[in-house]
Design a protein around this motif. Structure first.
Motif, PDB file in Angstrom:
ATOM      1  N   ASN A  83       0.820  -1.210   0.000  1.00  0.00           N
ATOM      2  CA  ASN A  83       0.000   0.000   0.000  1.00  0.00           C
ATOM      3  C   ASN A  83       0.852   1.257   0.000  1.00  0.00           C
ATOM      4  O   ASN A  83       2.011   1.243   0.408  1.00  0.00           O
ATOM      5  N   ASP A 166      -2.701  -0.017   5.130  1.00  0.00           N
ATOM      6  CA  ASP A 166      -2.701  -1.451   5.414  1.00  0.00           C
ATOM      7  C   ASP A 166      -3.596  -1.768   6.606  1.00  0.00           C
ATOM      8  O   ASP A 166      -4.386  -2.733   6.580  1.00  0.00           O
ATOM      9  N   THR A 181      -0.573  -3.589  11.957  1.00  0.00           N
ATOM     10  CA  THR A 181       0.310  -3.084  10.915  1.00  0.00           C
ATOM     11  C   THR A 181       1.574  -3.916  10.941  1.00  0.00           C
ATOM     12  O   THR A 181       1.648  -4.941  11.644  1.00  0.00           O
ATOM     13  N   ASN A 185       5.476  -0.291   7.195  1.00  0.00           N
ATOM     14  CA  ASN A 185       4.490   0.778   7.205  1.00  0.00           C
ATOM     15  C   ASN A 185       4.623   1.652   8.438  1.00  0.00           C
ATOM     16  O   ASN A 185       4.549   2.878   8.366  1.00  0.00           O
ATOM     17  N   LEU A 241       1.937  -8.158   4.878  1.00  0.00           N
ATOM     18  CA  LEU A 241       1.704  -6.727   4.712  1.00  0.00           C
ATOM     19  C   LEU A 241       3.038  -6.047   4.404  1.00  0.00           C
ATOM     20  O   LEU A 241       4.071  -6.404   4.966  1.00  0.00           O
TER      21      LEU A 241
END
Length: 502
Positions: A83, A166, A181, A185, A241
């Motif tokens: 992302n 995310d 998370t 990120n 992620l």
């Protein structure tokens, strides 16, 4: 006929669109889908997006990919998400509805709210690797606490939750079961200590952010929950992620220290794998950040070029080149050189390694013999020179020199540009074969989390790049002189702006 083997689904939630891909255990892309995402600007300097539209895009594109591939939810080993980083979403923990539009990473709100913190800039940089800048999430949150007392109250009392993109997508995909998370990120929020791999209470205090509930930070390949079965016809495990540029670094196969990639788009991002040990010797203007955390953390250095492909857009438009950017590049190739023309690409200031936001663009060295091709060639050089400036800064400070550079993005479709970049760097370039390194990287991280692959080393056979573009020896001396000339003009303009500011 349904594909055999283990299937991984990956989302790339970018700034301009949502991409979803399905790959198999051999790294082969089975299907993909893409949907645009609108950006809004309610006021100058504001950049916003609809968080609900992000989520709807993900669900819609993922279902399209599953259908195209002939895959059911039960066949998917894991789902990964990459992302846009730094963007902030705030939502109601009971209803799941956003409290306001997402504040996108480009949004400059927060600049005034953090201006008085310059005395703490060294502490912020030492702990987060980031310069004190409104790009990063803490400044945006500070703006909310200053200007939106209703949202500030909700965050203080825990009725509202915050997170990067995310975190928002996982919350929605899991029906509110996971508020999570991962370190890559989190490292872009300016609230996370990248050496301790933890949220930093001192930073929350510095930015005056008494937020009751913080996202739980797990490893990049951890289990992040299961999707609501109603979304995809069954529950899918979310097993990876990543930030988007971090995913691109992984998708290019930059698994070892000094391996590097550049993505050339509107801007350009040079990322170099900096290994598992934190480093403090980073020059001003280069970001020290986290790429991912699997068995151990992987650090990275980032150099950010604000204007790359956008230079060519601007030149094609203002030089009235019929045929647009492709015709402009053809003019540059025919000219073969800039013949003393220098373009300073500071249309919105300069990024790494200068971070001079108030410097403005200039075209210098014009003569009566200057042609459109010479100016176009100077535009290509300006992109290449910025990447060299970043590379030289990283090597001089950290000792991390690159042996080659992996590249992707729209500008890599030009063989002329790639050859020029190779010549200016004196390094071979390896273009991505697929051109979609970011969703591929997200899929690989999800596969690691799902157990499709047991380690990063097992991924080594999955990366595909085109034939290397080797630097030519003959023009190197001239290009070195041109680069020094261009740096001289940059230094003069930056110094002049600094004098005016003082």
């Amino acid at each position: 006929m349904r594909p055999s083997g283990q299937i991984i689904l990956a989302v790339d939630q970018g700034t301009t669109n949502t991409k979803v891909v399905a790959i198999d255990e051999n790294g082969r892309t089975l299907s993909q889908a893409e949907r645009p995402l609108a950006t809004m600007a309610a006021q100058p300097g504001w950049v916003e997006q609809d968080p609900q539209a992000m989520f709807a895009n993900v669900v819609g594109a993922a279902n399209e990919v599953l259908q195209k591939a002939g895959v059911r939810a039960v066949d998917v080993a894991g789902l990964g998400i990459a992302n846009q980083t730094e963007t902030i979403v705030v939502w109601d923990r009971r209803t799941g509805k956003p409290a306001m539009p997402a504040m996108v990473w480009q949004c400059r709100r927060g600049a005034a709210e953090i201006a008085h913190l310059t005395g703490s800039a060294d502490m912020v940089r030492a702990r987060t690797g980031l310069d004190l800048d409104p790009t990063f999430s803490a400044a945006k949150l500070r703006w909310l606490f200053t200007n939106r007392p209703d949202i500030a109250l909700g965050l203080r009392e825990g009725d509202l939750l915050f997170g990067t993109v995310d975190t928002w997508l996982v919350w929605k995909l899991t029906g509110g079961a996971s508020h999570v998370t991962e370190p890559g990120n989190a490292s872009r929020t300016m609230l996370f200590d990248i050496d301790r791999l933890a949220w930093d209470d001192d930073l929350f205090s510095l930015f005056e952010l008494p937020i009751a509930v913080r996202p739980e930070c797990r490893r990049s390949n951890a289990g992040f929950g299961f999707t609501d079965p109603s979304l995809f016809g069954g529950a899918i495990a979310i097993t990876g992620l990543m930030g988007d540029q971090q995913a691109s670094l992984l998708g290019h196969g930059c698994l070892r220290e000094t391996e590097a990639k550049v993505t050339y788009g509107t801007g350009a991002f040079l990322w170099i794998n900096a290994g598992a040990a934190p480093r403090q010797s980073v020059p001003q203007g280069i970001i020290r950040t986290l790429a991912w955390h699997v068995d151990e953390p992987c650090y990275a250095f980032e150099g950010f070029v604000i204007y790359a492909g956008r230079i060519l857009d601007w030149l094609a438009q203002h030089l009235s080149v019929s045929g647009g950017v492709p015709a402009l590049v053809a003019e540059a190739e025919r000219a073969g050189a800039s013949e003393g023309v220098r373009l300073v690409p500071a249309f919105q200031g300069l990024g790494s390694p200068w971070w001079a936001p108030d410097v403005r663009a200039a075209i210098l060295g014009l003569s009566e013999a200057t042609s459109t091709g010479h100016i176009a060639h100077a535009g290509l050089e300006a992109v290449c020179f910025q990447i060299r400036a970043i590379s030289d800064s990283i090597a001089a400070s950290s000792g991390l020199g690159m042996a080659s550079l992996k590249v992707d993005g729209g500008m890599t479709r030009s063989a002329c540009f790639l050859q020029l970049q190779a010549d200016i760097l004196g390094l071979p370039l390896r273009p991505s074969a697929s051109g979609a390194a970011t969703p591929f990287g997200a899929a690989l991280m999800a596969g690691l989390g799902a157990g499709v692959w047991g380690s990063l080393d097992e991924l080594s056979g999955l990366f595909q790049h085109g034939e290397a573009i080797a630097p030519r020896g003959q023009p190197k001396g001239r290009l070195d002189e041109d680069y020094r000339d261009w740096r001289h003009f940059i230094d003069l303009l930056v110094a002049g702006e600094a004098r005016r500011a003082s």
